[in-house]
Motif scaffolding. Structure first.
Motif, short mmCIF file in Angstrom:
data_model
loop_
_atom_site.label_atom_id
_atom_site.label_comp_id
_atom_site.label_asym_id
_atom_site.label_seq_id
_atom_site.Cartn_x
_atom_site.Cartn_y
_atom_site.Cartn_z
N LYS A 1 -9.56 4.91 -8.47
CA LYS A 1 -8.98 4.04 -7.44
C LYS A 1 -9.73 2.71 -7.37
O LYS A 1 -10.54 2.47 -6.50
N SER A 2 -9.44 1.81 -8.33
CA SER A 2 -10.15 0.53 -8.33
C SER A 2 -9.36 -0.57 -7.62
O SER A 2 -9.86 -1.68 -7.47
N ALA A 3 -8.14 -0.29 -7.18
CA ALA A 3 -7.34 -1.30 -6.48
C ALA A 3 -7.96 -1.64 -5.12
O ALA A 3 -8.62 -0.80 -4.50
N ALA A 4 -7.72 -2.86 -4.69
CA ALA A 4 -8.13 -3.29 -3.35
C ALA A 4 -6.91 -3.17 -2.45
O ALA A 4 -6.04 -4.06 -2.43
N VAL A 5 -6.82 -2.08 -1.74
CA VAL A 5 -5.63 -1.77 -0.94
C VAL A 5 -5.80 -2.34 0.47
O VAL A 5 -6.84 -2.17 1.10
N ALA A 6 -4.76 -3.01 0.96
CA ALA A 6 -4.81 -3.57 2.31
C ALA A 6 -4.97 -2.46 3.34
O ALA A 6 -4.25 -1.45 3.29
N ASP A 7 -5.90 -2.64 4.25
CA ASP A 7 -6.12 -1.65 5.31
C ASP A 7 -5.01 -1.71 6.37
O ASP A 7 -4.74 -0.71 7.03
N TYR A 8 -4.42 -2.89 6.53
CA TYR A 8 -3.44 -3.08 7.61
C TYR A 8 -2.17 -3.75 7.07
O TYR A 8 -2.19 -4.43 6.05
N LYS A 9 -1.07 -3.56 7.80
CA LYS A 9 0.20 -4.21 7.48
C LYS A 9 0.83 -4.68 8.80
O LYS A 9 0.55 -4.13 9.87
N PRO A 10 1.70 -5.69 8.73
CA PRO A 10 2.37 -6.13 9.95
C PRO A 10 3.20 -5.00 10.57
O PRO A 10 3.89 -4.27 9.85
N LYS A 11 3.12 -4.87 11.87
CA LYS A 11 3.85 -3.79 12.54
C LYS A 11 5.36 -3.99 12.42
O LYS A 11 6.12 -3.03 12.29
N ALA A 12 5.77 -5.25 12.44
CA ALA A 12 7.21 -5.53 12.32
C ALA A 12 7.41 -6.60 11.25
O ALA A 12 6.69 -7.60 11.21
N TYR A 13 8.40 -6.38 10.37
CA TYR A 13 8.74 -7.35 9.33
C TYR A 13 9.93 -8.16 9.80
O TYR A 13 10.92 -7.62 10.29
N SER A 14 9.85 -9.48 9.67
CA SER A 14 10.96 -10.36 10.03
C SER A 14 11.76 -10.68 8.78
O SER A 14 11.21 -11.21 7.80
N ASP A 15 13.05 -10.36 8.79
CA ASP A 15 13.86 -10.63 7.60
C ASP A 15 14.26 -12.10 7.49
O ASP A 15 14.89 -12.52 6.52
N ALA B 1 0.83 -1.20 0.00
CA ALA B 1 0.00 0.00 0.00
C ALA B 1 0.87 1.25 0.00
O ALA B 1 0.54 2.24 -0.67
N GLU B 2 1.98 1.20 0.71
CA GLU B 2 2.89 2.36 0.72
C GLU B 2 3.48 2.60 -0.66
O GLU B 2 3.60 3.73 -1.11
N ASP B 3 3.86 1.50 -1.35
CA ASP B 3 4.35 1.63 -2.73
C ASP B 3 3.31 2.31 -3.60
O ASP B 3 3.64 3.17 -4.42
N LYS C 1 -2.10 3.89 5.32
CA LYS C 1 -2.74 5.14 4.89
C LYS C 1 -3.99 4.81 4.08
O LYS C 1 -3.99 3.89 3.27
N ASP C 2 -5.05 5.57 4.27
CA ASP C 2 -6.22 5.49 3.39
C ASP C 2 -5.92 6.39 2.19
O ASP C 2 -6.02 7.61 2.26
N ILE C 3 -5.53 5.77 1.09
CA ILE C 3 -5.01 6.54 -0.04
C ILE C 3 -6.07 7.46 -0.62
O ILE C 3 -5.81 8.64 -0.90
N ALA C 4 -7.28 6.96 -0.80
CA ALA C 4 -8.34 7.79 -1.37
C ALA C 4 -8.63 8.99 -0.47
O ALA C 4 -8.85 10.11 -0.95
#
Length: 400
Positions: free
Chosen positions: A274-288, A255-257, A306-309
């Motif tokens: 804005k026809s994309a289905a954007v994720a409302d949430y993302k993981p708070k921490a990414y594990s590499d 979504a940030e991209d 972010k709510d892009i619209a």
């Protein structure tokens, strides 16, 4: 899509005649009624039986063969044609049409038609660049004949250069534009469209996403480009081949991209759909590193994206902003709330619980709600048809 439309296809004697089989097949899949006329030379490359099987109509190749009906054959086909397509069109056929020579069924019929004529040249590069041919093409264009420019590439003779028949997809798109009478009505308009899902990574092998396939957004991008718009398509991961005639394709993951891509291209576009289905949430921490399975439950803490619209609605100024609402309950109420909250010009709402609507289907059932609260309801339609409905409304807003 092309119900009750008739396309007469003239096939002339070039190696690209085999590609006309694909053109006939594609038009039949769009429910067009297709008739094929072949020159004698064309029958040396593809048999009339092939086109007869694909078109489900008998094929005409000889002016003097025993008629299949009591109609005067060339006049009957000329009257039926909503569009008369010549593909491939050799230098010989183009020269005949340009100079009024009618010595076979193809050239005689095209002379008699009142339908729109579309010509797709295919020949050797030097032949295509010959000033005599170019003069003939210019003369026909001045008379209102339409052309699909050939592509560059390796030709059957081994030469490299311009002269290769345009792809069947492009040719069929041009036929559809002529039949829908929306040829270039969005010429010069700059439209950005988002499509598909977003992907929010958990670790190198896992992610959060949704069921969006991108079909609706890609349909809007294709139809907008068909109608002459300069299209920027911002797409999440999909398995769809992007339309060949769009101006710019930006592939994103998260979504940030998507937000960054839209902001980077915002100033140069007049319309954002804005026809994309954007994720409302993302993981708070990414594990590499891959999170290993254990005997304990796994808890993933999520942050809100972010709510892009909504963000665009705050800065859109005089741009047209179109949103989408895919709901499973309280469709109208939820969609109206989004129009007001996000400062949308209108929203396209669909109920995911309805058969024939939503993700992964070739059809959709939509309601369009504008900022004045007006609601227009549409029956089940193919997504290309829904795209035209949306773009018609965009066009009316741009003309205000």
């Amino acid at each position: 899509m092309l119900n009750n439309k008739t396309v007469v296809i003239g096939v002339s004697g070039g190696i690209a005649a085999y590609k006309a089989c694909d053109i006939v097949s594609r038009l039949k899949k769009l429910n067009a009624n297709v008739h094929v006329i072949m020159t004698k030379g064309a029958t040396e490359f593809v048999t009339p039986l092939t086109f007869q099987s694909l078109s489900q109509n008998y094929v005409v190749s000889d002016m003097f063969e025993e008629p299949k009906t009591w109609d005067v054959e060339h006049i009957s086909l000329a009257k039926k044609a909503d569009v008369f397509l010549i593909a491939p069109a050799t230098a010989n056929v183009i020269g005949k049409v340009a100079n009024g020579i009618c010595d076979d069924m193809l050239t005689t019929t095209v002379m008699a038609t009142t339908g729109r004529v579309l010509i797709a040249p295919a020949m050797n590069t030097n032949m295509y660049k010959n000033p005599i041919l170019q003069r003939n093409i210019s003369s026909l264009k001045e008379l209102g004949y339409n052309f699909v420019n050939p592509e560059s590439g390796r030709l059957a003779c081994g030469d490299e250069g311009e002269g290769k028949l345009a792809s069947p997809e492009i040719i069929v798109n041009e036929v559809v534009k002529l039949l829908n009478n929306k040829n270039n009505d969005l010429q010069g308009k700059k439209i950005m469209i988002t499509a598909g899902p977003t992907v929010e990574r958990i670790d190198p092998v896992r992610y959060i996403t949704n069921r969006s396939t991108g079909k609706m957004g890609y349909a809007i991008a294709k139809i907008a480009a068909d109608r002459g718009a300069d299209v920027t398509l911002v797409s999440g991961p999909t398995n769809i081949e992007p339309p060949s005639n769009i101006k710019k394709l930006i592939k994103i993951q998260s979504a940030e991209d998507m937000y960054n891509a839209i902001i980077d291209n915002l100033d140069e576009n007049q319309v954002i759909i804005k026809s994309a289905a954007v994720a409302d949430y993302k993981p708070k921490a990414y594990s590499d590193k891959k999170i290993k399975k254990s005997n304990d439950d796994l808890v993933i803490e999520l942050d809100r994206n972010k709510d892009i619209a909504y963000e665009l609605g705050k800065i859109k100024k005089d741009k047209v902003l179109v949103g989408f609402a895919a709901e499973t309950n309280d469709l109208i109420e939820n969609a109206k709330g989004k129009v007001n909250k996000k400062n949308l010009d209108f929203i396209v709402a669909n109920d995911l619980t309805e058969e024939g609507a939503g993700f992964g289907t070739d059809t959709n059932i939509v309601k369009i709600i504008d900022k004045e609260g007006n609601i227009n309801k549409y029956p089940q339609m193919k997504k290309d048809e829904v795209a035209n409905v949306i773009l018609d409304k965009v066009k009316s807003l741009l003309e205000k």
